[in-house]
Design a protein around this motif. Sequence first.
Motif, PDB file in Angstrom:
ATOM      1  N   UNK A 262      -2.871  -3.752   2.809  1.00 46.82           N
ATOM      2  CA  UNK A 262      -1.738  -3.304   3.644  1.00 46.82           C
ATOM      3  C   UNK A 262      -1.111  -3.942   3.093  1.00 46.82           C
ATOM      4  N   UNK A 263       0.341  -3.468   1.993  1.00 47.58           N
ATOM      5  CA  UNK A 263       1.240  -4.223   1.390  1.00 47.58           C
ATOM      6  C   UNK A 263       1.918  -4.602   3.121  1.00 47.58           C
ATOM      7  N   UNK A 264       3.053  -6.086   1.606  1.00 51.48           N
ATOM      8  CA  UNK A 264       3.545  -6.417   2.521  1.00 51.48           C
ATOM      9  C   UNK A 264       4.746  -7.167   1.514  1.00 51.48           C
ATOM     10  N   UNK A 265       6.395  -6.847   1.887  1.00 54.31           N
ATOM     11  CA  UNK A 265       6.742  -6.941   1.200  1.00 54.31           C
ATOM     12  C   UNK A 265       7.795  -8.069   1.195  1.00 54.31           C
TER      13      UNK A 265
ATOM     14  N   UNK B   5      17.185  -0.213 -11.589  1.00 55.30           N
ATOM     15  CA  UNK B   5      15.613  -0.784 -11.006  1.00 55.30           C
ATOM     16  C   UNK B   5      15.081  -1.653 -10.205  1.00 55.30           C
ATOM     17  N   UNK B   6      14.282  -1.863  -9.630  1.00 58.10           N
ATOM     18  CA  UNK B   6      13.511  -1.986  -7.702  1.00 58.10           C
ATOM     19  C   UNK B   6      13.030  -2.849  -8.337  1.00 58.10           C
ATOM     20  N   UNK B   7      12.653  -3.878  -8.130  1.00 56.08           N
ATOM     21  CA  UNK B   7      11.574  -4.937  -8.248  1.00 56.08           C
ATOM     22  C   UNK B   7      10.382  -5.558  -6.820  1.00 56.08           C
ATOM     23  N   UNK B   8       9.585  -5.246  -6.676  1.00 55.69           N
ATOM     24  CA  UNK B   8       8.918  -5.671  -5.003  1.00 55.69           C
ATOM     25  C   UNK B   8       7.882  -6.395  -5.528  1.00 55.69           C
ATOM     26  N   UNK B   9       7.722  -7.656  -4.727  1.00 58.32           N
ATOM     27  CA  UNK B   9       6.653  -8.846  -4.742  1.00 58.32           C
ATOM     28  C   UNK B   9       6.131  -8.699  -3.506  1.00 58.32           C
ATOM     29  N   UNK B  10       4.729  -8.595  -3.539  1.00 50.74           N
ATOM     30  CA  UNK B  10       3.979  -9.047  -2.311  1.00 50.74           C
ATOM     31  C   UNK B  10       3.666 -10.039  -1.754  1.00 50.74           C
TER      32      UNK B  10
ATOM     33  N   UNK C 112      16.185  -5.006   5.160  1.00 51.78           N
ATOM     34  CA  UNK C 112      15.929  -4.841   6.630  1.00 51.78           C
ATOM     35  C   UNK C 112      14.706  -3.456   6.470  1.00 51.78           C
ATOM     36  N   UNK C 113      14.411  -2.958   5.610  1.00 51.07           N
ATOM     37  CA  UNK C 113      13.922  -1.605   5.530  1.00 51.07           C
ATOM     38  C   UNK C 113      12.294  -2.143   5.194  1.00 51.07           C
ATOM     39  N   UNK C 114      11.814  -2.961   3.833  1.00 50.55           N
ATOM     40  CA  UNK C 114      11.126  -3.694   3.210  1.00 50.55           C
ATOM     41  C   UNK C 114      10.461  -4.518   3.652  1.00 50.55           C
ATOM     42  N   UNK C 115      11.178  -6.174   3.516  1.00 47.14           N
ATOM     43  CA  UNK C 115      11.202  -6.929   4.147  1.00 47.14           C
ATOM     44  C   UNK C 115      10.070  -7.456   5.454  1.00 47.14           C
TER      45      UNK C 115
ATOM     46  N   UNK D 148       9.380   5.113  -6.443  1.00 49.47           N
ATOM     47  CA  UNK D 148       8.436   4.251  -7.602  1.00 49.47           C
ATOM     48  C   UNK D 148       7.728   3.109  -7.617  1.00 49.47           C
ATOM     49  N   UNK D 149       8.489   2.389  -6.971  1.00 48.37           N
ATOM     50  CA  UNK D 149       8.449   0.446  -6.820  1.00 48.37           C
ATOM     51  C   UNK D 149       7.050   0.371  -5.629  1.00 48.37           C
ATOM     52  N   UNK D 150       7.688   1.120  -4.744  1.00 46.74           N
ATOM     53  CA  UNK D 150       6.322   1.353  -3.661  1.00 46.74           C
ATOM     54  C   UNK D 150       5.085   1.889  -4.649  1.00 46.74           C
TER      55      UNK D 150
END
Length: 334
Positions: A1-4, A24-29, A56-59, A78-80
């Motif tokens: 399960x992803x958690x950024x 551009x969006x970069x997400x790191x888990x 607030x939405x992702x972290x 797209x990043x997700x």
Amino acid sequence: MPRVRELEVFRLVLPYGRRSESLLVKLTDHGGMTGWGEATAPGGKTWSKLEESLAALLIGVDWEHPDTVPSGDPAVDMACWDLWTRMRGVPLAEAIGGTRTSLMATVRLAPDASVESLVARVNQQVCAGYGHVTLDIRPGWDVEPVRAVRQTYPALPLAVDCGNAYTDLGQLVALDSYGLGVIERPFATSDLYTHAALQDQVAASVAVEVGSTAELDDYLALRAARVLLLRPAAFPSLSEVRRAHDRAAAAGWDIQCTGGQGAGLARAATVAVASLPGCTLPCDVTQPPRQNQIVTPIVDASAGMIAVPLTQSGLGHDIDEARLRRLAKESFHA
């Protein structure tokens, strides 16, 4: 399960061509895996919204599937998807239901200084391996260039893109005698009845571009076209793109995927979508300039064909972060 655990957002003004803008969006888990997304021509409101609400939405939030992240933004979605598929070791194309390993490409040619020059450019692209050409036309640049290209290449599969620039049927009906396969975006998107009237009078398929399944349903109800121009960047999510694909295919429409703008990520997503089974027409991701891309390998056609990256997970491309940071006009980190 992803958690950024970390996110970065970059605003780019691309240095070549029309100097278009990308976000551009970069997400790191928490395991160090990254996912990337891009929105082309995002506008200032999108940037402000992301800066205020994305952390607030992702972290630190657990999510099971990209559809459960209610961002409403194509770059975040797209990043997700990129992160989710990379974590599972599967290509994005496979995850959304794609079946093709390679795609036929169309090459798009803008109006030229003369008809003779345009025909020479068509010859150059045909010699480079392209088996399908799309001509951009406008009132005053339509019948003569199409006639000249058709006379030179009687059997070449040919489409025209009107750029929503026409208001009546006359010239477009006249074009039908030159064996066009598709007449793209002839009228304003809201002018459904004129689209329907044109489709009734021409053998070519009328193609429309929409940004939601609701818009598509209106065209389907009136039988106002026979081709969907599917631009993934115009939809809020890849799942919505897939729903539009499914509805158009179920109605018997052909589908062409298009999306040549941006820094390469949006193009990569377009290729993934174009591998879906209903995408029956040549893919349009070859619009220059190639120099704007920050992905490796770049997304482009070779001898008129585009490879679908099915041996790599996610979008299937690496990011040149050093170049990205040099090009970024604004960024924020959370």
